[in-house]
Scaffold this motif. Sequence first.
Motif, short mmCIF file in Angstrom:
data_model
loop_
_atom_site.label_atom_id
_atom_site.label_comp_id
_atom_site.label_asym_id
_atom_site.label_seq_id
_atom_site.Cartn_x
_atom_site.Cartn_y
_atom_site.Cartn_z
N ALA A 204 1.02 -0.74 0.07
CA ALA A 204 0.04 0.33 0.18
C ALA A 204 0.83 0.78 0.56
O ALA A 204 0.54 2.25 -0.56
N GLN A 205 2.12 1.40 0.80
CA GLN A 205 2.79 2.52 0.44
C GLN A 205 3.76 2.78 -0.39
O GLN A 205 3.63 3.64 -0.98
N ALA A 206 3.68 1.34 -1.29
CA ALA A 206 4.01 2.01 -2.15
C ALA A 206 3.89 2.53 -3.57
O ALA A 206 4.09 3.04 -4.31
N ALA A 207 2.23 1.61 -3.24
CA ALA A 207 1.49 2.34 -4.10
C ALA A 207 1.12 3.58 -4.39
O ALA A 207 0.93 4.18 -5.31
N TRP A 208 0.58 4.07 -3.00
CA TRP A 208 0.27 5.90 -2.60
C TRP A 208 1.79 6.34 -3.32
O TRP A 208 1.88 7.71 -3.79
N TYR A 209 2.93 6.05 -2.67
CA TYR A 209 4.03 6.68 -3.51
C TYR A 209 4.03 6.91 -4.66
O TYR A 209 5.27 7.85 -5.61
N THR A 210 3.73 5.97 -5.48
CA THR A 210 4.02 5.81 -6.96
C THR A 210 2.76 6.97 -7.40
O THR A 210 2.93 7.67 -8.80
N LEU A 211 1.93 6.31 -6.71
CA LEU A 211 0.70 7.43 -7.46
C LEU A 211 0.76 9.33 -7.00
O LEU A 211 0.94 9.93 -8.28
N PHE A 212 1.66 9.07 -5.76
CA PHE A 212 1.82 10.93 -5.31
C PHE A 212 3.22 11.18 -6.08
O PHE A 212 3.23 12.54 -6.81
N LEU A 213 3.68 10.67 -6.51
CA LEU A 213 5.51 10.85 -7.05
C LEU A 213 4.97 10.93 -8.13
O LEU A 213 5.74 11.88 -9.14
N GLY A 214 4.55 10.71 -9.06
CA GLY A 214 4.02 9.74 -10.04
C GLY A 214 3.39 11.84 -10.94
O GLY A 214 3.24 12.29 -12.04
N VAL A 215 2.02 12.32 -10.08
CA VAL A 215 1.10 13.34 -10.00
C VAL A 215 2.43 14.44 -10.26
O VAL A 215 2.32 14.66 -10.81
N ALA A 216 3.35 14.47 -9.29
CA ALA A 216 4.21 15.39 -9.21
C ALA A 216 5.33 15.66 -10.08
O ALA A 216 5.67 16.60 -10.72
N ALA A 217 5.51 13.98 -10.80
CA ALA A 217 6.68 14.50 -11.70
C ALA A 217 5.81 14.93 -13.30
O ALA A 217 5.98 15.44 -13.84
N LEU A 218 3.91 14.98 -13.38
CA LEU A 218 3.39 15.68 -14.70
C LEU A 218 3.48 16.70 -14.23
O LEU A 218 3.73 17.44 -15.37
N LEU A 219 3.38 17.18 -13.22
CA LEU A 219 3.56 18.96 -12.74
C LEU A 219 4.34 19.53 -12.78
O LEU A 219 4.39 20.32 -13.53
N ALA A 220 5.82 18.70 -12.86
CA ALA A 220 6.96 19.23 -12.56
C ALA A 220 7.70 19.54 -13.88
O ALA A 220 7.77 20.47 -14.25
N TRP A 221 7.08 18.23 -15.45
CA TRP A 221 6.69 18.40 -16.82
C TRP A 221 6.23 19.61 -17.37
O TRP A 221 6.95 20.37 -17.97
N TYR A 222 4.77 19.05 -17.37
CA TYR A 222 4.17 20.61 -17.92
C TYR A 222 3.43 21.88 -17.51
O TYR A 222 3.51 21.78 -18.47
N ARG A 223 3.93 21.78 -16.44
CA ARG A 223 3.79 23.71 -15.84
C ARG A 223 4.83 23.74 -15.42
O ARG A 223 4.96 25.57 -15.31
N PHE A 224 5.95 23.38 -15.53
CA PHE A 224 7.16 24.55 -15.72
C PHE A 224 8.54 24.46 -16.21
O PHE A 224 8.85 24.72 -17.10
N ALA A 225 8.30 22.34 -16.81
CA ALA A 225 9.81 22.14 -17.01
C ALA A 225 8.87 22.90 -19.08
O ALA A 225 9.74 23.83 -19.28
N VAL A 226 8.25 22.04 -19.42
CA VAL A 226 7.59 22.63 -21.18
C VAL A 226 7.36 23.87 -21.45
O VAL A 226 8.22 24.26 -21.95
N PRO A 227 7.05 24.79 -20.54
CA PRO A 227 6.85 26.44 -20.25
C PRO A 227 8.61 27.18 -20.97
O PRO A 227 8.62 27.45 -21.15
#
Length: 454
Positions: A204-227
């Motif tokens: 369960a911990q691994a699933a939770w970390y995967t979920l939130f780290l995946g969302v953090a990666a999407l935010l970092a890429w599309y909202r900061f790196a791409v612009p």
Amino acid sequence: MTTMFSSTNYARRGLRHRRPRRSLVPFLVPLVIWGGVAGVLALWWSDTTSVAGPAAWLTGAGRITGLLAGYACAVLLALMARMPLLDHTIGTDRLARWHAWGGRCTVSLALAHTLLIIWGYSLASHTNVVSQTSTLVLHYPDLLKGTAGFLLFVATGIVSARAARRRMSYETWHYLHFATYLAVFLTFGHQLSNGADFVGNRLAQAAWYTLFLGVAALLAWYRFAVPVRRGLRHRLRVAAVLPEAPGVVSVHLTGRHLDDLGGEPGQFLRWRFLTRGLWWTANPYSLSAPAHPGHLRITVKTAGGHSAALARLRPGTRVWAEGPYGAFTANRRTVPKVLLLAGGVGITPLRTLFETLPGQVTLVYRARRTADLALRGELDAIAVRRRATVHYIVDEPAGYSRPLTAGALSNLVPDLAAHDVYLCGPPGMTEAAIGALREAGVPARRIHHESFAF
């Protein structure tokens, strides 16, 4: 006042009617989200052997609402990550409405979780609520940070309420929302260190970390790196600022490799003008002309401090553009006949669609006065070139005004119910137009509109 040109089934090369492909993404995303909800409930069920007594029932309900609130945080952030796959198929405004509805649910779930856990623990330990609250906040691991995060969530919910939202600028509201990132960070540790469903459950911990780290990666890429990457690549600058109507200007921009932006007619970008007073915010404005490899144009009406400042931009000002965003494009069209219904500066995305949409296209453009009809010369030229019909309707003088009713629209547009309708204008006009179109027999699935009130 009404100006009309003859309407025919005219289609020049490049404007032939082709039935757009319908994307499955708007249907699959809700299924995925609700599938995650089922997974969260399954996690609670698998870790719960029995529920006996009021304290256990309250604590169990607190665990469920806490798990759902945590999962909802990840979903809310993912919806606003500005992923092209979601943005171009579901639409920015629809995602924003999902986000707003989900935000209210998340705050309610977090509040319910807090109250239920405190109440359940106080019954189990035979202490009063105040004493139990103090024990939880001060002595449980990561709960002091979790409490701070919870208060940030509540504060964000308050400033997002409609009554509060109307009293602040878009820029202030937008930046206050960044507090949710901090709130998620503060509450994340509490979920894993105190949550009964995570303690000792590595999967369960691994699933939770995967979920939130995946969302953090999407935010970092599309909202900061791409612009940032696009800002450095395209080197956008202001070329000229030209008046179009009272309080309305067009900002012409030049740059490099602008065809790589991929902006479609009807879409918008978020523009960050790197000059004093404007550099700190990126506001959404639609393209008011089809994108060109070396030139872009937006047309803006003064409606606040940011839009008013654009009239004073100097040529050479550096610009960063984020996007393109939105699903207000030709892909929404389902039938050959199309009505474009514009109000005020809502003409900007419809002007590009008027030029590029295939099939039989009719434009109805409403404004307060004749002088407020921005881009009229271009619209007249497009109407002549593609042998389309355009109606201009103004409220002043009163003799030229027409009500926005089913009857009035049906008189202007024969066989209205057989049209797709693209609608863009002020909220009041949009609401009235949707009601009139539905009364005239236009199916809801063929009324396409996109709001910028995020």
